[in-house]
Design an enzyme around this catalytic site. Structure first.
Site, PDB file in Angstrom:
ATOM      1  N   ARG A 176       0.825  -1.202   0.000  1.00  0.00           N
ATOM      2  CA  ARG A 176       0.000   0.000   0.000  1.00  0.00           C
ATOM      3  C   ARG A 176       0.865   1.260   0.000  1.00  0.00           C
ATOM      4  NH1 ARG A 176      -2.203   1.122   4.196  1.00  0.00           N
ATOM      5  NH2 ARG A 176      -1.227  -0.380   5.594  1.00  0.00           N
ATOM      6  N   LYS A 321      -8.326  -2.446   1.500  1.00  0.00           N
ATOM      7  CA  LYS A 321      -8.180  -1.565   2.653  1.00  0.00           C
ATOM      8  C   LYS A 321      -8.901  -0.235   2.451  1.00  0.00           C
ATOM      9  CE  LYS A 321      -5.825  -4.259   5.348  1.00  0.00           C
ATOM     10  NZ  LYS A 321      -6.503  -4.867   6.522  1.00  0.00           N
ATOM     11  N   HIS A 340     -10.573  -3.930  13.294  1.00  0.00           N
ATOM     12  CA  HIS A 340      -9.473  -4.601  12.598  1.00  0.00           C
ATOM     13  C   HIS A 340      -9.033  -5.766  13.486  1.00  0.00           C
ATOM     14  CE1 HIS A 340      -5.189  -4.483  10.733  1.00  0.00           C
ATOM     15  NE2 HIS A 340      -5.996  -5.235  10.018  1.00  0.00           N
ATOM     16  N   SER A 358       1.265  -6.831  13.125  1.00  0.00           N
ATOM     17  CA  SER A 358       2.065  -7.850  12.453  1.00  0.00           C
ATOM     18  C   SER A 358       3.080  -8.461  13.416  1.00  0.00           C
ATOM     19  CB  SER A 358       2.783  -7.226  11.255  1.00  0.00           C
ATOM     20  OG  SER A 358       3.578  -8.179  10.600  1.00  0.00           O
ATOM     21  N   LYS A 362      -1.593 -13.040  15.678  1.00  0.00           N
ATOM     22  CA  LYS A 362      -3.050 -12.930  15.547  1.00  0.00           C
ATOM     23  C   LYS A 362      -3.615 -14.034  14.656  1.00  0.00           C
ATOM     24  CE  LYS A 362      -4.946  -9.897  12.779  1.00  0.00           C
ATOM     25  NZ  LYS A 362      -5.495  -8.704  12.125  1.00  0.00           N
ATOM     26  N   THR A 363      -3.002 -14.242  13.491  1.00  0.00           N
ATOM     27  CA  THR A 363      -3.493 -15.261  12.563  1.00  0.00           C
ATOM     28  C   THR A 363      -3.345 -16.650  13.162  1.00  0.00           C
ATOM     29  OG1 THR A 363      -2.915 -13.882  10.668  1.00  0.00           O
ATOM     30  CG2 THR A 363      -3.248 -16.217  10.245  1.00  0.00           C
ATOM     31  N   ASP A 377      -9.706 -10.787   9.614  1.00  0.00           N
ATOM     32  CA  ASP A 377      -9.135  -9.441   9.525  1.00  0.00           C
ATOM     33  C   ASP A 377     -10.093  -8.283   9.799  1.00  0.00           C
ATOM     34  OD1 ASP A 377      -6.781  -7.877   8.994  1.00  0.00           O
ATOM     35  OD2 ASP A 377      -7.655  -7.316   7.071  1.00  0.00           O
ATOM     36  N   ARG A 442       1.514 -12.388  -1.069  1.00  0.00           N
ATOM     37  CA  ARG A 442       0.186 -12.586  -0.475  1.00  0.00           C
ATOM     38  C   ARG A 442      -0.626 -13.625  -1.248  1.00  0.00           C
ATOM     39  NH1 ARG A 442      -1.643  -9.427   4.203  1.00  0.00           N
ATOM     40  NH2 ARG A 442      -0.066  -7.799   4.475  1.00  0.00           N
TER      41      ARG A 442
END
Length: 658
Positions: A176, A321, A340, A358, A362-363, A377, A442
């Site tokens: 981004r 996003k 988020h 990051s 979390k994942t 997410d 990704r």
């Protein structure tokens, strides 16, 4: 003569074939024959190809009183869909929208049968352009298979990998561009949005937005074909948003097909006018001499017009996003909290939210085979409970391994988009360790590719709110139970610590703060989201937790990373309710409530001071981190919420005290 022992063959004594050889005849069960069949009903190869592709089956019956396209013939419905798309692509300086026809321009015979539409406006005509004299072909809500064909035929850098995923390249931009993102500041947003120091919202005016919109629309209209996706955001049927994405690449269309909620045939027939539209001109740049532009890339959001324009970047994550930012504005207007976060649900219906930047896990921690995945997410928390905003997952692929992330690994199949990965030129096997293009590789895939995904992606009100931090300073406890005020404080702070190399080669922790664990995407002031979170937690009896997945026994380089099995035991104890019944004590400086003991985790690591051999170094480091928290929070202390600033004072008091 025998064949496999099943039948006997012999040459006929009479009736020889034209070439002089005897005709083969079968005996016994007659298995062998000449496979003769009537010829195909086609006079040309094109007709044969047309027989190969079967027309789509009739769609779900249409209710007579529903939707913009209800109770219409197929021809009229097609025409109205094209009129709606033509209106979306209309230039504001010309009399008409573009001439549209459905279908691939490469298939001339098919598109000639389509219905052309020219959408008329009553604006003054400035000039007639070349694009207004031609047809633009609309590739509307194509299937993944059709988008594969388009990408491989026409987009350089598109390949099918050994597992069936579509490998693509996003061009010069592999991530981004937050510094190039702009939001129109007008009467609608002047008082609502968070502007100024610390805010991700960089302003632009209405005129500049229209200049960029015109540039994007003109570019899209100049193409032979554009891809149009009509899809939804938010699995809560009462609060879903209709979005239209107009793009120049099959890669972008497939990406959004995966990431947004895919409509049923009936929903598509009744789609009508979208609530929000994205014009993605991809590689076509903005004019750098335009006011507010700082590069050839610009991502512009106009909340009044409900439109977004993308110029000068092909990175697909800008669309995902960008829409998340829009939801951060639209949902709070309906008293729905946008978050988020990851979200999962136990078999008894207990829901947990996971927040974390990051590297916090979390994942990993929200993906639990003993629990259903609601989403990874983006979520909403409203009156009906929680709902996933998206229809897919956007997973990091760098160093991906089957052993570490089996669900993500197994989801990389046909239909999945792989961005910027490197693969073997012969076998097409992906090397997930290769960073030649970018570290930000990704995979985008539909959420139903995850075996334990809960479809539809909704759940009851959360029971636990888990804030994850990877503390490389090594002073935060492995788990702390938070008061509402502490939950708000740490939610606004959005803390983790990264390990960064300094100039002299010594690695040391670097504190990172991101408001609401997603500062780049929020629209309102962080305290507004925090107040909504506290209100919903209080109303529905949810408990806040701070879980440190980082270091213990010393900072990075001295202590050790908290073992993942211990962290999983902590998360399991939160889910089961075991930790609610534990005995707690309060820590210094941060004033956190920590359990004295719990099953499966050594008691000595629950209080970080016990794991440090140098107690003075521990206290110095604790004060250092507390100071960093205080300094970061100065940005938010002047913003008032609640009567007489009471709520703000309460939040500040919940932070470090020394």
């Amino acid at each position: 003569m025998a064949a496999n022992g099943n039948a006997e063959f012999s040459f006929a004594k009479h009736g020889s074939a034209r070439n002089g050889l005897s005709k083969i005849q079968t005996q016994k069960n007659g298995i062998c024959h000449d496979d003769s069949a009537p010829p195909v009903k086609a006079q040309t190869i094109d007709e044969l190809h047309s027989l190969q592709r079967k027309k789509s089956a009739p769609t779900t019956p249409i209710k007579a009183t529903e939707g913009a396209f209800a109770a219409l013939s197929e021809e009229e419905r097609q025409k109205q869909q094209l009129q709606s798309i033509s209106a979306s692509l209309a230039s504001l300086t010309r009399e008409t929208g573009p001439k549209l026809v459905k279908g691939d321009p490469a298939r001339k015979s098919e598109t000639a049968k389509g219905h052309a539409v020219h959408h008329h406006y009553h604006a003054p005509t400035i000039s007639v352009s070349d694009s207004s004299l031609k047809f633009t072909h609309v590739l509307y809500n194509l299937s993944p298979a059709e988008l594969y064909e388009q990408a491989i035929k026409y987009e350089k850098g598109s390949f099918i990998t050994s597992t069936g995923a579509l490998a693509t390249l996003s061009g010069a931009k592999t991530g981004r561009s937050p510094r190039d993102k702009r939001v129109v500041r007008d009467e609608t947003t002047e008082d609502d949005l968070w502007w100024g120091k610390g805010s991700p919202n960089i302003e632009m005016d209405e005129h500049t937005f229209m200049v960029n919109r015109e540039r994007a629309v003109d570019y899209l209209n100049s193409l032979d074909k554009v891809f149009v996706n009509d899809q939804f955001l938010n699995w809560d049927p009462e609060n879903r948003i209709k979005v239209r994405i107009v793009s120049a690449r099959a890669y972008h269309s497939l990406f959004m097909h995966n990431m947004c909620i895919r409509p049923s045939p009936e929903e598509l027939e009744n789609f009508g006018t979208p609530d929000f539209t994205i014009y993605n001109a991809g590689q076509f740049p903005c004019n750098r001499y335009t006011h507010y532009m700082t590069s050839s890339t610009s991502i512009d959001i106009n909340l009044s017009r409900r439109e977004m324009v993308i110029l000068g970047t092909q990175y697909a994550g800008e669309m995902k996003k960008g829409l998340f930012s829009v939801m951060h504005y639209l949902m709070p207007k309906r008293q729905i909290l946008s978050l988020h976060s990851g979200c999962n649900m136990g078999k008894d219906g207990d829901v947990a939210l996971f927040f974390g930047l990051s590297g916090t896990g979390k994942t990993t921690l929200s993906t639990d085979h003993n629990r259903y995945l609601i989403g990874d997410d983006e979520h909403c928390w409203g009156d009906n409970g929680v709902s996933n905003i998206e229809g897919g997952c956007y997973a990091k692929c760098i160093d991906l391994a089957r052993e570490k992330e089996p669900d993500i690994w197994n989801a990389i199949i046909f239909g999945t988009v792989l961005e910027n990965v490197v693969f073997d030129e012969h076998t097409r096997e992906v090397d997930y360790t290769d960073k030649s293009v970018t570290e930000n590789t990704r995979a985008a895939y539909p959420i139903e590719y995850i075996p334990n995904a809960k479809i539809p992606c909704v759940g009851p009100h959360p029971k636990n709110v888990i804030l994850l931090a990877c503390d490389a300073f090594g002073v935060l406890p492995p788990v702390s139970k938070l008061s509402l005020a502490q939950t708000m404080y740490h939610f606004i702070s959005g803390y983790t610590a990264l390990v960064a190399g300094t100039e002299d080669g010594i690695k040391e922790p670097q504190a990172t703060f991101s408001a609401c664990f997603g500062a780049a995407f929020i629209m309102l002031h962080p305290t507004k989201y925090a107040a909504m979170l506290a209100e919903k937690m209080q109303k529905h009896g949810a408990t806040g937790w701070l879980v440190n997945t980082g270091w213990s026994g010393g900072r990075y380089g001295q202590g050790n990373r908290i073992k993942l099995p211990y962290t999983r035991k902590i998360i399991d104890a939160i889910h089961s309710g075991q930790l609610l019944n534990a005995t707690y004590k309060r820590t210094e400086v941060f004033g956190l409530e920590i359990p004295i003991e719990m099953d499966g985790v050594p008691s000595e690591i629950l209080d970080p001071i016990n794991t440090w051999s140098d107690k003075k170094a521990y206290k110095d480091t604790l004060l250092q981190l507390g100071g960093l928290f205080k300094k970061n929070f100065e940005t938010f202390t002047n913003y008032k919420i609640g009567k007489d600033n009471k709520l703000t004072d309460e939040i500040v008091a919940a932070g470090p005290n020394f």
